[in-house]
Design a protein around this motif. Structure first.
Motif, PDB file in Angstrom:
ATOM      1  N   GLU A 136      74.397 -30.962 -54.809  1.00 32.07           N
ATOM      2  CA  GLU A 136      73.324 -31.798 -54.296  1.00 32.07           C
ATOM      3  C   GLU A 136      73.756 -32.585 -53.070  1.00 32.07           C
ATOM      4  O   GLU A 136      74.925 -32.959 -52.928  1.00 32.07           O
ATOM      5  CB  GLU A 136      72.831 -32.780 -55.377  1.00 32.07           C
ATOM      6  CG  GLU A 136      73.838 -33.792 -55.850  1.00 32.07           C
ATOM      7  CD  GLU A 136      73.284 -34.708 -56.929  1.00 32.07           C
ATOM      8  OE1 GLU A 136      72.298 -34.341 -57.594  1.00 32.07           O
ATOM      9  OE2 GLU A 136      73.867 -35.804 -57.116  1.00 32.07           O
ATOM     10  N   PHE A 137      72.783 -32.848 -52.235  1.00 33.24           N
ATOM     11  CA  PHE A 137      72.998 -33.605 -51.017  1.00 33.24           C
ATOM     12  C   PHE A 137      73.313 -35.061 -51.330  1.00 33.24           C
ATOM     13  O   PHE A 137      72.707 -35.646 -52.227  1.00 33.24           O
ATOM     14  CB  PHE A 137      71.742 -33.519 -50.156  1.00 33.24           C
ATOM     15  CG  PHE A 137      71.734 -34.425 -48.966  1.00 33.24           C
ATOM     16  CD1 PHE A 137      71.051 -35.627 -49.003  1.00 33.24           C
ATOM     17  CD2 PHE A 137      72.419 -34.075 -47.813  1.00 33.24           C
ATOM     18  CE1 PHE A 137      71.044 -36.469 -47.911  1.00 33.24           C
ATOM     19  CE2 PHE A 137      72.416 -34.917 -46.711  1.00 33.24           C
ATOM     20  CZ  PHE A 137      71.727 -36.111 -46.767  1.00 33.24           C
ATOM     21  N   VAL A 138      74.251 -35.637 -50.558  1.00 35.10           N
ATOM     22  CA  VAL A 138      74.582 -37.055 -50.715  1.00 35.10           C
ATOM     23  C   VAL A 138      74.245 -37.829 -49.446  1.00 35.10           C
ATOM     24  O   VAL A 138      73.519 -38.822 -49.498  1.00 35.10           O
ATOM     25  CB  VAL A 138      76.072 -37.235 -51.061  1.00 35.10           C
ATOM     26  CG1 VAL A 138      76.420 -38.722 -51.122  1.00 35.10           C
ATOM     27  CG2 VAL A 138      76.407 -36.544 -52.380  1.00 35.10           C
ATOM     28  N   ALA A 139      74.769 -37.368 -48.315  1.00 32.99           N
ATOM     29  CA  ALA A 139      74.561 -38.096 -47.060  1.00 32.99           C
ATOM     30  C   ALA A 139      74.853 -37.184 -45.891  1.00 32.99           C
ATOM     31  O   ALA A 139      75.582 -36.195 -46.024  1.00 32.99           O
ATOM     32  CB  ALA A 139      75.466 -39.331 -46.989  1.00 32.99           C
ATOM     33  N   GLY A 154      77.065 -37.316 -32.747  1.00 33.52           N
ATOM     34  CA  GLY A 154      76.969 -38.575 -32.005  1.00 33.52           C
ATOM     35  C   GLY A 154      76.864 -39.782 -32.912  1.00 33.52           C
ATOM     36  O   GLY A 154      77.144 -40.908 -32.499  1.00 33.52           O
ATOM     37  N   GLY A 155      76.435 -39.591 -34.151  1.00 34.40           N
ATOM     38  CA  GLY A 155      76.415 -40.667 -35.127  1.00 34.40           C
ATOM     39  C   GLY A 155      75.225 -41.592 -35.085  1.00 34.40           C
ATOM     40  O   GLY A 155      75.206 -42.611 -35.784  1.00 34.40           O
ATOM     41  N   SER A 156      74.204 -41.273 -34.301  1.00 32.28           N
ATOM     42  CA  SER A 156      73.079 -42.201 -34.177  1.00 32.28           C
ATOM     43  C   SER A 156      72.132 -42.150 -35.357  1.00 32.28           C
ATOM     44  O   SER A 156      71.358 -43.094 -35.583  1.00 32.28           O
ATOM     45  CB  SER A 156      72.299 -41.903 -32.890  1.00 32.28           C
ATOM     46  OG  SER A 156      71.795 -40.578 -32.919  1.00 32.28           O
ATOM     47  N   LEU A 157      72.164 -41.078 -36.139  1.00 33.52           N
ATOM     48  CA  LEU A 157      71.254 -40.931 -37.272  1.00 33.52           C
ATOM     49  C   LEU A 157      72.045 -40.705 -38.553  1.00 33.52           C
ATOM     50  O   LEU A 157      73.035 -39.969 -38.553  1.00 33.52           O
ATOM     51  CB  LEU A 157      70.317 -39.746 -37.041  1.00 33.52           C
ATOM     52  CG  LEU A 157      69.416 -39.804 -35.817  1.00 33.52           C
ATOM     53  CD1 LEU A 157      68.698 -38.474 -35.625  1.00 33.52           C
ATOM     54  CD2 LEU A 157      68.414 -40.936 -35.940  1.00 33.52           C
ATOM     55  N   THR A 158      71.601 -41.332 -39.616  1.00 35.50           N
ATOM     56  CA  THR A 158      72.175 -41.097 -40.930  1.00 35.50           C
ATOM     57  C   THR A 158      71.045 -40.912 -41.932  1.00 35.50           C
ATOM     58  O   THR A 158      69.924 -41.382 -41.715  1.00 35.50           O
ATOM     59  CB  THR A 158      73.081 -42.246 -41.395  1.00 35.50           C
ATOM     60  OG1 THR A 158      72.319 -43.469 -41.402  1.00 35.50           O
ATOM     61  CG2 THR A 158      74.283 -42.400 -40.497  1.00 35.50           C
ATOM     62  N   TYR A 159      71.370 -40.271 -43.036  1.00 41.31           N
ATOM     63  CA  TYR A 159      70.366 -39.994 -44.059  1.00 41.31           C
ATOM     64  C   TYR A 159      71.082 -39.913 -45.399  1.00 41.31           C
ATOM     65  O   TYR A 159      72.161 -39.312 -45.482  1.00 41.31           O
ATOM     66  CB  TYR A 159      69.646 -38.686 -43.742  1.00 41.31           C
ATOM     67  CG  TYR A 159      68.510 -38.345 -44.659  1.00 41.31           C
ATOM     68  CD1 TYR A 159      68.511 -37.157 -45.382  1.00 41.31           C
ATOM     69  CD2 TYR A 159      67.421 -39.185 -44.797  1.00 41.31           C
ATOM     70  CE1 TYR A 159      67.467 -36.831 -46.221  1.00 41.31           C
ATOM     71  CE2 TYR A 159      66.376 -38.870 -45.633  1.00 41.31           C
ATOM     72  CZ  TYR A 159      66.397 -37.689 -46.340  1.00 41.31           C
ATOM     73  OH  TYR A 159      65.355 -37.371 -47.167  1.00 41.31           O
ATOM     74  N   TYR A 160      70.491 -40.531 -46.430  1.00 35.48           N
ATOM     75  CA  TYR A 160      71.129 -40.608 -47.737  1.00 35.48           C
ATOM     76  C   TYR A 160      70.166 -40.162 -48.832  1.00 35.48           C
ATOM     77  O   TYR A 160      68.950 -40.334 -48.729  1.00 35.48           O
ATOM     78  CB  TYR A 160      71.547 -42.047 -48.039  1.00 35.48           C
ATOM     79  CG  TYR A 160      72.547 -42.627 -47.063  1.00 35.48           C
ATOM     80  CD1 TYR A 160      72.123 -43.301 -45.923  1.00 35.48           C
ATOM     81  CD2 TYR A 160      73.916 -42.496 -47.280  1.00 35.48           C
ATOM     82  CE1 TYR A 160      73.036 -43.838 -45.022  1.00 35.48           C
ATOM     83  CE2 TYR A 160      74.834 -43.030 -46.394  1.00 35.48           C
ATOM     84  CZ  TYR A 160      74.396 -43.696 -45.268  1.00 35.48           C
ATOM     85  OH  TYR A 160      75.310 -44.227 -44.382  1.00 35.48           O
TER      86      TYR A 160
END
Length: 123
Positions: free
Chosen positions: A45-48, A53-59
């Protein structure tokens, strides 16, 4: 391309761990990097994820506010800082790389995978 994950271990509930993953053989900065986890008998399963470039994150919802994904392009590394760990976070954690950002939670989009590092959270 090789991905090498490290940092897993045994920790008590409420504790913290920091996972690291190094990518070699490609230009790290071009990739979206993701962390997934898997327990026996369950799907990975997806965690993060973090964009190039690091401008977007998703959790995933269950780790929001407790886990933080970050990257250091100079070191070709991605990190997962895990705080307030719970027994249900126990799993083998995998890092992965994809050239895409859209639908980053879909494991089928990832081209490269690390070998996994075990995180065990005791109650």
């Amino acid at each position: 391309v090789q991905l090498q994950a490290s940092g897993g271990g045994l920790v008590q509930a409420g504790g913290s761990l920091r996972l690291s993953c190094v990518l070699s053989g490609r230009t790290f900065s071009r990739y979206t990097m993701g962390w997934f986890r898997q327990t026996p008998g369950k799907e990975r399963e997806f965690v993060a994820a973090i964009s190039d470039g690091g401008s977007l994150t998703y959790y995933r919802h269950s780790v929001e506010g407790r886990f933080t994904i970050s990257r250091d392009d100079a070191e070709n590394e991605v990190y997962l800082q895990m705080n307030s760990l719970k027994p249900e976070d126990t799993a083998v954690y995998y890092c992965a790389a994809t050239s895409l950002w859209r639908n980053c939670r879909r494991r089928g989009l990832y081209d490269y995978w690390g070998q996994g590092t075990l995180v065990t959270v005791s109650s």
